[in-house]
Design a protein around this motif. Structure first.
Motif, PDB file in Angstrom:
ATOM      1  N   ALA A  31      21.849 -52.754   7.111  1.00 19.53           N
ATOM      2  CA  ALA A  31      21.916 -54.037   6.237  1.00 19.53           C
ATOM      3  C   ALA A  31      20.696 -54.570   6.162  1.00 19.53           C
ATOM      4  N   GLU A  32      19.942 -54.435   7.227  1.00 18.60           N
ATOM      5  CA  GLU A  32      18.465 -55.205   6.928  1.00 18.60           C
ATOM      6  C   GLU A  32      17.554 -54.522   6.088  1.00 18.60           C
ATOM      7  N   LEU A  33      17.796 -53.239   5.779  1.00 15.19           N
ATOM      8  CA  LEU A  33      16.974 -52.396   4.774  1.00 15.19           C
ATOM      9  C   LEU A  33      17.713 -52.794   3.393  1.00 15.19           C
ATOM     10  N   TYR A  34      18.985 -53.030   3.292  1.00 15.06           N
ATOM     11  CA  TYR A  34      19.502 -53.524   1.919  1.00 15.06           C
ATOM     12  C   TYR A  34      18.944 -54.883   1.431  1.00 15.06           C
ATOM     13  N   LEU A  35      18.626 -55.760   2.570  1.00 13.14           N
ATOM     14  CA  LEU A  35      18.046 -57.016   2.370  1.00 13.14           C
ATOM     15  C   LEU A  35      16.460 -56.835   1.886  1.00 13.14           C
ATOM     16  N   VAL A  65      33.738 -54.995  -3.404  1.00 11.27           N
ATOM     17  CA  VAL A  65      35.133 -55.444  -3.329  1.00 11.27           C
ATOM     18  C   VAL A  65      35.856 -54.343  -3.497  1.00 11.27           C
ATOM     19  N   ALA A  66      35.597 -53.241  -4.107  1.00 10.99           N
ATOM     20  CA  ALA A  66      36.409 -52.089  -4.347  1.00 10.99           C
ATOM     21  C   ALA A  66      36.261 -51.341  -2.795  1.00 10.99           C
ATOM     22  N   VAL A  96      32.866 -55.643   2.582  1.00  8.84           N
ATOM     23  CA  VAL A  96      32.672 -57.207   2.542  1.00  8.84           C
ATOM     24  C   VAL A  96      31.392 -57.460   2.566  1.00  8.84           C
ATOM     25  N   PHE A  97      30.411 -56.919   3.421  1.00 10.48           N
ATOM     26  CA  PHE A  97      29.181 -57.170   3.401  1.00 10.48           C
ATOM     27  C   PHE A  97      28.288 -57.039   2.262  1.00 10.48           C
TER      28      PHE A  97
END
Length: 253
Positions: A31-35, A65-66, A96-97
């Protein structure tokens, strides 16, 4: 000669909690990598990269969403199988994230700074809930959420535009802390249960929860007093969290 049965290697009791902690750690890193990728190409990128990522974020939001819809369907179909149901929940959470972050960042870039802090906090809280006893995890969660709340409130409470609203939110959060202490007390009086819900193990020590609520309330009150005082209160609260985490870790070992 028969072997002593007591000498057999025993399975590690904490293997499952450690697996759960590692999953939270890996999820937090992803998640942090995506940010960081968003920051690199959408905020600090070239003009072409910013324009391209403006479209990418829309597509990623719909992709999220998918993915969330697929996770919800799988969770429902696999509701009878606990292991498979957890897989569905993971897919749902990932979707969702991805959808929420992609959409919110595109609307308001300033949210990205908050997410930089929120993701590691959630990751650490997940690790705590995996490794520690329930009452210890609850106490550290209260302290961690309070630290994050202070970081947000102290930045906005002095604003001439939104200061009044955030002062009201500060009071509301203090009431939430008081409610948490009351719920913990009521649950422990009933063997850890609140109605039919088992909130805490029977015989658990509620003192860490009470202390966490008291320290959190004292720290959050400083937001209403002075910005400089609340700044130091934040560091003190962070030190308390670190000390308690080390103490509980040693205790668990």
């Amino acid at each position: 000669m028969a072997k002593n049965p007591n000498s057999r290697p025993r399975p590690a009791k904490r293997e499952e909690p450690m697996n759960g902690a590692m999953k939270f750690f890996l999820a937090g890193c992803v998640a942090e990598l995506y940010l960081l990728i968003i920051r690199r190409f959408y905020i600090n990128g070239t003009g072409k990269q910013v324009v391209a990522w403006d479209s990418y974020l829309i597509g990623l939001a719909w992709a999220g969403v998918a993915v969330a819809a697929i996770g919800a369907v799988l969770s429902f179909l696999w509701r009878a199988d606990q292991k498979k149901r957890k897989i569905g929940w993971v897919i749902l959470g990932a979707g969702v994230f991805l959808a929420a972050v992609s959409a919110v960042v595109r609307i308001n870039l300033s949210v990205l700074t908050l997410l930089y802090v929120a993701v590691p906090v959630v990751m650490l809280l997940g690790i705590l809930w995996s490794l520690y006893d329930r009452e210890c995890a609850v106490a550290l969660t209260i302290l961690g959420v309070s630290l994050l709340a202070m970081w947000v409130l102290r930045r906005e409470v002095t604003s001439i535009y939104t200061g009044t609203y955030f002062k009201a939110l500060t009071v509301v959060y203090l009431l939430v802390i008081a409610a948490a202490a009351f719920v913990a007390h009521k649950a422990m009086a009933a063997g850890g249960k609140l109605g039919k819900l088992q909130l805490l193990p029977s015989g658990a020590d509620p003192l860490p929860i009470y202390v966490a609520c008291g320290l959190s309330a004292a720290a959050v009150v400083t937001v209403l007093i002075n910005s400089l005082v609340s700044y130091y209160a934040m560091w003190i609260l962070a030190g308390v969290i670190f000390a308690l985490a080390v103490y509980y870790t040693v205790k668990q070992l």
